[in-house]
Design a protein around this motif. Structure first.
Motif: not given
Lengths: 260, 384
Positions: A32, A35-38, A40, A210, A212, A217
């Motif tokens: 996760k 998936e969401l923060y690569r 960042d 984002s 960021t 996060d």
């Protein structure tokens, strides 16, 4: 003390990055997080590396001028001025930058007032650039302080010898002074790198959208979702980055020590 | 290291001594712990506390804040949950002020006491939010302290007729790039509310987000509703936080943006925001939320806590403290409060957003499950 208040929480957070809410082992948190923060994660690395590079250039320039500068008034003034940001907390610095770098902020108003830019050209720097500016502003004095100290304690005879042979100031700085203070410079930069990696107030106040930095996060996962798993996974990524730099530093140190 | 250990030890001792000494001064210490911004702590320290102490000699009210947003409520939850798991006999929070999401979870996990049934002002709070917090049944466990609402603030010098719906706003943003600003979803709830409002506006059966049971099958519909927001975001300015939006409006850098109504009025009253700025509540609706007074299940002074909340939710205090001083919408039903206020103060609260508009377009936030889905879908599809 160290074991109780540092090692235990560190180990606990590293372990819980690999657990789901029930305590079973899983890699879902990392899935996760990537998936969401690569973006960042890459953004964080880029920001911190760029800031470290600029800090290196500026602190060498400041240290170099303090050591080699000819104008005594300018040297005294610089010596007195450059340390001020050291005493200002990150969060205060960010709040200052929020009004300084805004589109209709102090900097643009001053530039417009001085006739340097047109009002329509004024742009807000409150994005990744604002984060970099704040980091560099805040961390340069720290590294410059270490570097200038190291430069001041150098054997002046090497500098004088180079000067006698007709070397320019820039050349003396690049070829005589910097190589001799490199260990100090590297230590200062690594400490800065790790500090900047862990700061949340600056990206939170200047650029919380984002992409960021991952500190934002992490706070968001905990505050909005009570999701310690993904937050710890991101924390693990951040340890990995700091650990990598620490490893480079240790290798550097070992090589230095081995050479002597 | 040695010196710092010594300092830490000394500080710890001083703190412990302070905590032990404090209860000796008065018979009862009422610990009020509030989530939210500093103004919440100020409200208790400067207004509610002294008033309650005057009416109840021997009681000292002590207020502490845990920080803004759901994060603040999360901290209160974690503290009480830890005390519960450690089987502590008496918990150290008497009155908690909570956001909806956590109040619901805490009622379900039996961390709160059912004090409201025995409280006189409960009859004055009949809005749905007094019984239902984002899908969780909180009847009897909470009383609303105030309601707040998200609306668009705009600068009438820069645009004469503001958009009236989300669809009109999207058109307007296309024609006026970068003139609309909001704070994404990580910089405060006004941006979050704007996003959940966007989803409701772009979904066929949006009512399901606010009522009924959670159904994970709605995820694709949420993704679809958010798909237009990525394009929309290309033409907007992303601001740093709730305060960041107001700052940028004030400096004329953006012409419009979502804000909390109470924050807007308070900043305007303090002179931190231009007096010309106005509010517009756009359709089909934007969310608002109450904050709740709750009493933890094992509070040390449950009876004093109940009396404190009874006072805080009385029409007099709601009029003087909540509406007049802090520009919040009252927690109890408006008609009970209006009677206690002069017409001017009452009208100030409803200058730009009329009571009818508020009733029609003031929506709750989506149910907790949908709320999390929306936030994750935003991160996955809009922000990435």
């Amino acid at each position: 003390m160290v074991a109780l208040f540092f090692l235990y929480p560190l180990g606990y957070s590293a372990v819980s990055a690999f657990q789901d809410r029930g305590g079973a082992w899983t890699l879902a948190n990392f899935a996760k997080a990537f998936e969401l923060y690569r973006m960042d994660i890459l953004f964080t690395l880029a920001i911190v590396l760029l800031s470290s590079l600029l800090v290196a250039l500026l602190s060498v320039a400041i240290g170099g001028y303090l050591t080699l500068g000819g104008n005594r008034v300018a040297v005294t003034l610089l010596r007195w001025l450059y340390r001020w940001p050291l005493f200002i907390p990150f969060i205060v610095a960010s709040q200052m930058m929020r009004s300084f770098l805004a589109k209709n902020g102090l900097m643009n108003n001053a530039l417009i007032g001085a006739g340097i830019i047109e009002p329509l050209q004024a742009a807000s720097l409150l994005d990744w650039r604002g984060v970099v500016v704040t980091f560099v502003w805040k961390q340069t004095p720290f590294v410059a302080l270490m570097v200038a100290g190291a430069m001041a304690s150098l054997d002046r005879s090497t500098i004088e010898a180079a000067r006698d042979l007709g070397a320019g100031r820039l050349r003396i700085l690049a070829e005589i002074v910097v190589p001799q203070v490199r260990p100090t410079l590297v230590v200062g930069l690594i400490l800065s790198f790790v500090t900047m990696l862990s700061v949340m107030s600056v990206p939170m106040m200047i650029n919380p959208n984002s992409p960021t930095m991952i500190t934002v996060d992490m706070a968001y996962r905990i505050n909005a979702h009570g999701d310690y798993g993904v937050a710890n996974a991101l924390g693990f990524v951040s340890y990995a980055m700091a650990g990598l730099v620490g490893w480079i530093y240790l290798r550097h140190g070992v090589r230095q020590g081995g050479g002597r | 290291m040695k010196l710092s250990t010594l300092f830490a030890g000394a500080a710890g001792l001083a703190l412990a001594a302070g905590l032990m000494a404090a209860p000796l001064k008065a018979d009862t210490v009422l610990n009020v712990v509030t989530a939210g911004d500093q103004n919440m702590v100020d409200y208790v320290n400067d207004y509610l506390g002294p008033k309650f102490e005057k009416e109840n000699p021997g009681v000292t009210v002590r207020a502490a804040g845990t920080g803004p947003g759901d994060a603040g409520s999360q901290k209160i939850y974690e503290k009480l949950s830890a005390q519960d798991k450690a089987s502590t006999a008496v918990w150290d929070i008497d009155v908690a002020v909570l956001h909806q999401k956590m109040a619901g979870q805490m009622a379900v996990e039996k961390l709160l006491s059912r004090y409201a049934d025995r409280t006189a002002s409960a009859k004055l709070a009949t809005r749905d939010t007094a019984r239902n917090a984002l899908g969780a049944d909180v009847a009897g466990y909470v009383l609303p302290m105030f309601h707040s609402q998200i609306a668009l603030a705009y600068n009438p010098d820069l645009l004469k007729t503001p958009p009236r719906t989300y669809a009109e706003l999207a058109e307007w943003v296309k024609a006026n790039p970068k003139a609309f600003g909001y704070n994404g979803i990580k910089g405060g709830m006004s941006g979050v509310g704007f996003v959940t409002g966007w989803v409701s506006a772009n979904m066929d059966d949006a009512a399901r987000l606010e009522q009924g049971a959670y159904d994970a099958g709605l995820k694709p519909a949420i993704d679809k509703a958010l798909s237009g927001l990525k394009d929309f975001n290309r033409n907007v300015t992303l601001t740093p936080g709730n305060a960041g939006t107001l700052d940028m409006l004030n400096r004329g850098e953006i012409a419009m943006g979502p804000v909390w109504v109470d924050m807007f009025y308070t900043w305007q009253a303090d002179g931190r925001l231009g007096p010309n700025l106005k509010l517009q509540l756009i359709g089909p609706g934007m969310p608002g939320q109450p904050m709740y007074y709750a009493v933890p299940a094992k509070a040390a002074n449950p009876e004093a806590a109940r009396k404190f909340i009874e006072m805080a939710t009385s029409p007099e205090v709601q009029a003087e403290g909540i509406v007049k001083r802090f520009n919040w919408y009252p927690g109890i039903d408006a008609q009970h409060v209006q009677a206690k206020l002069d017409q001017k103060t009452w009208a100030r609260l409803f200058t730009d957003v009329t009571p009818d508009e508020l009733a029609a377009k003031g929506k709750p936030f989506p149910l907790t499950g949908y709320f999390s889905d929306i936030m994750e879908a935003y991160e996955r599809t809009v922000a990435n």
